[in-house]
Write a protein that holds these residues in place. Structure first.
Motif, PDB file in Angstrom:
ATOM      1  N   GLY A 208       1.276  -0.540  -0.188  1.00  0.00           N
ATOM      2  CA  GLY A 208       2.667  -0.990  -0.169  1.00  0.00           C
ATOM      3  C   GLY A 208       3.323  -0.682   1.166  1.00  0.00           C
ATOM      4  O   GLY A 208       4.023  -1.512   1.748  1.00  0.00           O
TER       5      GLY A 208
ATOM      6  N   GLU B 158       1.730  -2.793   4.109  1.00  0.00           N
ATOM      7  CA  GLU B 158       2.147  -4.199   4.120  1.00  0.00           C
ATOM      8  C   GLU B 158       3.554  -4.363   4.671  1.00  0.00           C
ATOM      9  O   GLU B 158       3.830  -5.232   5.478  1.00  0.00           O
ATOM     10  CB  GLU B 158       2.088  -4.776   2.704  1.00  0.00           C
ATOM     11  N   GLU B 159       4.410  -3.504   4.218  1.00  0.00           N
ATOM     12  CA  GLU B 159       5.802  -3.601   4.649  1.00  0.00           C
ATOM     13  C   GLU B 159       5.920  -3.288   6.140  1.00  0.00           C
ATOM     14  O   GLU B 159       6.664  -3.939   6.869  1.00  0.00           O
ATOM     15  CB  GLU B 159       6.655  -2.636   3.822  1.00  0.00           C
TER      16      GLU B 159
ATOM     17  N   GLU C 126       5.938  -1.132  -4.856  1.00  0.00           N
ATOM     18  CA  GLU C 126       7.355  -1.346  -4.587  1.00  0.00           C
ATOM     19  C   GLU C 126       7.987  -0.075  -4.018  1.00  0.00           C
ATOM     20  O   GLU C 126       8.840  -0.135  -3.128  1.00  0.00           O
ATOM     21  CB  GLU C 126       8.051  -1.740  -5.894  1.00  0.00           C
TER      22      GLU C 126
ATOM     23  N   SER D 281       7.202  -0.028  -0.364  1.00  0.00           N
ATOM     24  CA  SER D 281       7.948  -1.030   0.405  1.00  0.00           C
ATOM     25  C   SER D 281       9.390  -0.594   0.592  1.00  0.00           C
ATOM     26  O   SER D 281       9.945  -0.678   1.686  1.00  0.00           O
ATOM     27  CB  SER D 281       7.966  -2.370  -0.317  1.00  0.00           C
TER      28      SER D 281
ATOM     29  N   ARG E 137      11.408  -0.001   4.100  1.00  0.00           N
ATOM     30  CA  ARG E 137      12.599  -0.788   4.450  1.00  0.00           C
ATOM     31  C   ARG E 137      13.796   0.112   4.719  1.00  0.00           C
ATOM     32  O   ARG E 137      14.539  -0.090   5.675  1.00  0.00           O
ATOM     33  CB  ARG E 137      12.914  -1.793   3.340  1.00  0.00           C
TER      34      ARG E 137
END
Lengths: 342, 342
Positions: A80, A83-84, A294, A297, A301
């Motif tokens: 996760g 990827e982010e 999630e 991520s 963020r």
DNA sequence: ATGAAAGCGCTAACAT
DNA sequence: ATGTTAGCGCTTTCAT
């Protein structure tokens, strides 16, 4: 080594102009820019990120510090986060898995050294003055499943309490009155919260969990095996067992088999994490899904927002992600899930 | 930000002396050095690695590029690499797991940018002119389980052929004459070699594997499930099935259960990889152990030698690690292993 | 629109 | 033993 100097010479301009052209950081005549771009491509020029970092004080890199324990669960969280980070054009400097390693030292090295712009730290066991160390951090920091004394920081976590409460409630719904639990390692925040959720569910349903039904484990399949054995060797035995993670539940499956106990007819079972393998058990393990990708991520963020100054990096921020039930056949439900293989 | 400048001023010496004192890179009077160290500790001075890198052209960082597929297997390889890197005081810049991502681009970015001193690349499927890209690499590069056309590079690999040969031979030893295989994705070097090892074992034992017994899979548990189903839905069925990895073997377990086939009485099963979970299956999966942690350590150690110029970085070097059998009960052996739980 | 020049923090000759 | 200085490759004011 082809550097700006060279491109500048080739294009007959100064390095300042090359820099502006490449970064669109200032006005450059279209013809000049085209020529520079052309040359850069031709000579395969790649800007040196080290030099850029030294100048800008930014690294485009985020540090990731993971605990030693490394099961499938961690693979997902790395995924996760990776990827982010990739999406945001950031690099990932990973440090992890070392028992002997002092998290604090790693963290501070990452932080104060300018090697990374910020750090994501997963440290469910806030030992050794972890909080004091974190306070000394000079850069944006996001915690994942942090210990309880980390309120002053930014963190994202799974709502373990709610998840455990929900699954134990589900077990009560099946009519089981005697529920046993295999706990995780003491002091681990995830383990503790899951235990509390379980206990609270017992209290709320006027069927408090008996102390003799609380069996300590350490999140390993092996410990699940033995804890289950001990639970079932008592005079009074539980009708259902909730293991604080799926790995221990898998150990319990093993133990149940060697005791010739059928799941769920003789003993119901539930886990926590929803790791991939819980799908492969027969009957499929009833468990709690944790939105782990999630979680990663979101952490990235938010960290990037802190780095970019879009949010106050020194202000605490907390988010809890809800964990949902995954109903398999191990709790006594008609196993719909098992009908669809894998 | 406390830098050398400041420590130097505080100590009443030049920054050169501070540098020498800190790096033991030159003579410094003991008293001076003590004073500097004292000050550095007091002001929590940490050298800026970015600046140092710019000056020395070294980063103390190793790039690690992994393929998209990320199961437990990869966790182990990261662990091996991470541990070794830590031991050598190196950092790990990880890039991975992206289907959409172009390995070549990542590699070159890592390489030419000066972000890392060298790269470890795991790319079992040498597509898209991978080799041409690798040739353009300007820094030390170590491949892990590389495609067949990578002879000109440095690589470490598992001896898949030998492992597959050995396990199929073991199955023949049980007296099975009809052996089926579930293969991995075509073009994947590990998958191909395991297939070849299996076929060769068949030839050597005068019991060639029938084409209809070669069922394609893609290394996922799901594909193992369906491949097994298809194998067993034929008129003539295999007596034993060798899955090219444990994940597919797990899928096959599932399938066997839903077909009410007992393992190993009705159908024998074997896998490859020896992932942690194969221990948890009942009966324990017979499989091939791949020394994956060791593979990672060796790669790091060799890469560091290349970086340090202790070996010629441009000379090919190949090492194959032997894969050993792990006998469980799934092949028909009396399952000794199962006696010791987990 | 472009160039000159001052850093960013550190290392490594070279000088003293 | 210590200091001076010239970079490392890039960004970024400040001039022009």
């Amino acid at each position: 080594m082809v550097n700006m100097q060279k491109i500048a010479a080739l294009a007959g301009v100064s390095i300042a102009t090359v820099s502006r052209a490449l970064n669109k950081s200032g006005p450059v005549k279209e013809a000049t820019r085209a020529r520079i771009l052309q040359l850069a491509g031709e000579y395969q020029y790649t800007p040196n990120p080290i030099a850029r970092s030294l100048s800008t004080q930014k690294t485009d890199t985020i540090g990731l510090i993971l605990p030693e324990m490394a099961d499938e669960f961690f693979m997902d969280i790395i995924r996760g986060i990776d990827e982010e980070a990739y999406r945001a054009n950031r690099f990932l400097l990973v440090s992890s898995f070392h028992t002997q390693r002092d998290i604090a030292a790693t963290l501070l090295e990452f932080m104060s050294s300018g090697r990374v712009d910020g750090v994501i730290l997963m440290a469910p066991e806030g030992k050794n003055g972890l909080v004091e160390t974190l306070r000394r951090s000079r850069r944006p920091l996001v915690l994942l499943n942090p210990p309880g004394n980390a309120q002053e920081f930014v963190y994202f976590k799974i709502n373990n309490f709610q998840g455990a409460y929900a699954i134990v409630e589900h077990l009560f719904g099946h009519g089981y009155h005697r529920i046993g639990m295999i706990t995780g390692p003491n002091g681990n925040i995830d383990a503790d919260e899951r235990l509390n959720g379980c206990l609270e569910a017992g209290r709320q349903h006027d069927l408090p969990i008996a102390p003799s039904f609380i069996m300590p484990g350490d999140f390993s399949a092996r410990s699940g095996y033995y804890a289950f054995m001990r639970l079932m060797s008592q005079m009074e035995k539980p009708e259902a067992v909730f293991a604080a993670n799926d790995m221990m539940a898998m150990g319990a499956y093993q133990a149940a088999r060697s005791l010739n106990l059928r799941i769920p007819q003789d003993i119901a079972l539930a886990g926590f994490d929803d790791i991939f393998l819980s799908q492969l058990l027969t009957p499929r393990l009833t468990t709690v899904h944790v939105p782990i990708v999630e979680l990663g991520s979101k952490a990235v963020r938010y960290l990037l927002q802190m780095i970019n100054g879009e949010v106050d990096p020194s202000a605490p921020y907390h988010e809890e992600l809800t964990a949902g039930l995954v109903i398999g056949g191990s709790c006594g439900c008609e196993s719909v899930a098992a009908a669809v293989p894998l």
